[in-house]
Design a protein around this motif. Structure first.
Motif, short mmCIF file in Angstrom:
data_model
loop_
_atom_site.label_atom_id
_atom_site.label_comp_id
_atom_site.label_asym_id
_atom_site.label_seq_id
_atom_site.Cartn_x
_atom_site.Cartn_y
_atom_site.Cartn_z
N PHE A 1 0.38 -1.38 -0.29
CA PHE A 1 -0.10 -0.18 -0.33
C PHE A 1 0.96 1.62 -0.11
CE2 PHE A 1 -2.95 -3.23 2.15
CZ PHE A 1 -3.59 -3.16 0.70
N ASP A 2 2.02 1.10 0.28
CA ASP A 2 2.75 2.68 0.26
C ASP A 2 2.97 2.71 -1.01
OD1 ASP A 2 2.98 2.96 3.71
OD2 ASP A 2 4.58 1.71 3.63
N ARG A 3 3.58 1.59 -1.22
CA ARG A 3 3.89 1.75 -3.08
C ARG A 3 2.31 2.07 -4.38
NH1 ARG A 3 6.70 3.01 -7.16
NH2 ARG A 3 6.60 1.65 -9.18
N LEU A 4 1.37 1.67 -3.39
CA LEU A 4 0.28 2.58 -4.38
C LEU A 4 0.48 3.53 -3.94
CD1 LEU A 4 -2.07 -0.05 -2.86
CD2 LEU A 4 -1.32 0.59 -5.42
N SER A 5 -0.25 4.72 -2.37
CA SER A 5 0.18 6.16 -2.38
C SER A 5 1.83 6.96 -3.71
CB SER A 5 0.31 6.50 -1.23
OG SER A 5 1.91 6.13 -0.64
N ASP A 6 2.52 6.07 -3.76
CA ASP A 6 3.82 6.72 -4.24
C ASP A 6 2.77 6.45 -5.97
OD1 ASP A 6 5.29 7.03 -2.58
OD2 ASP A 6 5.96 5.34 -3.02
N LEU A 7 2.52 5.28 -6.52
CA LEU A 7 2.08 5.15 -7.83
C LEU A 7 0.44 6.92 -8.36
CD1 LEU A 7 2.31 1.82 -7.86
CD2 LEU A 7 3.33 3.27 -9.18
N MET A 8 -0.17 6.41 -7.49
CA MET A 8 -1.46 7.35 -6.97
C MET A 8 -0.62 8.86 -7.99
SD MET A 8 -4.70 7.41 -7.01
CE MET A 8 -5.11 5.51 -5.93
N GLU A 9 -0.17 9.63 -7.37
CA GLU A 9 0.82 10.79 -7.76
C GLU A 9 0.85 10.85 -8.75
OE1 GLU A 9 3.52 12.21 -4.70
OE2 GLU A 9 2.41 12.01 -3.00
N GLU A 10 1.92 10.10 -9.25
CA GLU A 10 2.03 9.66 -10.66
C GLU A 10 0.86 9.43 -11.35
OE1 GLU A 10 5.32 7.25 -13.20
OE2 GLU A 10 5.15 6.95 -11.43
N LYS A 11 0.16 9.02 -11.56
CA LYS A 11 -1.42 8.23 -12.33
C LYS A 11 -2.05 9.24 -12.70
CE LYS A 11 -4.63 5.32 -10.20
NZ LYS A 11 -5.34 4.64 -10.61
N GLN A 12 -1.88 10.62 -11.15
CA GLN A 12 -2.84 11.78 -11.83
C GLN A 12 -2.06 12.83 -11.87
OE1 GLN A 12 -5.96 12.59 -9.94
NE2 GLN A 12 -6.15 14.25 -11.73
N ALA A 13 -0.94 12.15 -12.44
CA ALA A 13 0.12 13.19 -13.42
C ALA A 13 -0.22 13.05 -14.68
CB ALA A 13 1.35 13.78 -12.96
N LEU A 14 0.13 11.46 -14.95
CA LEU A 14 0.06 11.05 -16.30
C LEU A 14 -1.57 11.16 -16.86
CD1 LEU A 14 1.59 7.89 -15.86
CD2 LEU A 14 2.51 10.32 -17.54
#
Length: 115
Positions: free
Chosen positions: A26-39
């Protein structure tokens, strides 16, 4: 500039998100969420064809289902832990006449250690 690099990056991110969901990271998911929003913001500014959107939509849908199941599992674990804590404090039982009674656990002054 074409949409291909952004859509490919988003497909790669969705695969990484899927892996994180399957592994419970779940820690990785929070990091990916920011990148997904930018994309997603970058894609919003570009015209996309149905051929570009279909794999993204499928990946997003698949990951949403995994996320929903992960959250359901977490809720079940939390409920089970709550049940165990309630059982440790008191137990409900019935007497010979069918009347419900609660048996309180003795108060413990001992510090419980958990790993």
């Amino acid at each position: 500039m074409t949409d291909q690099p952004v859509t490919e990056r988003l497909k790669t991110l969705l695969d990484a998100e899927r892996t994180a969901l399957l592994n419970g990271d779940f820690d990785r998911l929070s990091d990916l969420m920011e990148e997904k929003q930018a994309l997603a913001d970058a894609l919003a500014e570009r015209p996309l064809t149905a051929r570009d959107v279909a794999p993204l939509r499928d990946g997003l849908r698949r990951n949403q289902e995994l996320f929903d199941q992960a959250m359901a599992g977490i809720r079940n674990v939390a409920a089970r832990i709550g049940d165990l804590n309630r059982a440790r404090r008191a137990t409900d039982t019935y007497d010979a006449h069918g009347k419900r009674q609660t048996i309180d656990a003795p108060a413990s002054k001992r510090l419980e250690r958990r790993a």
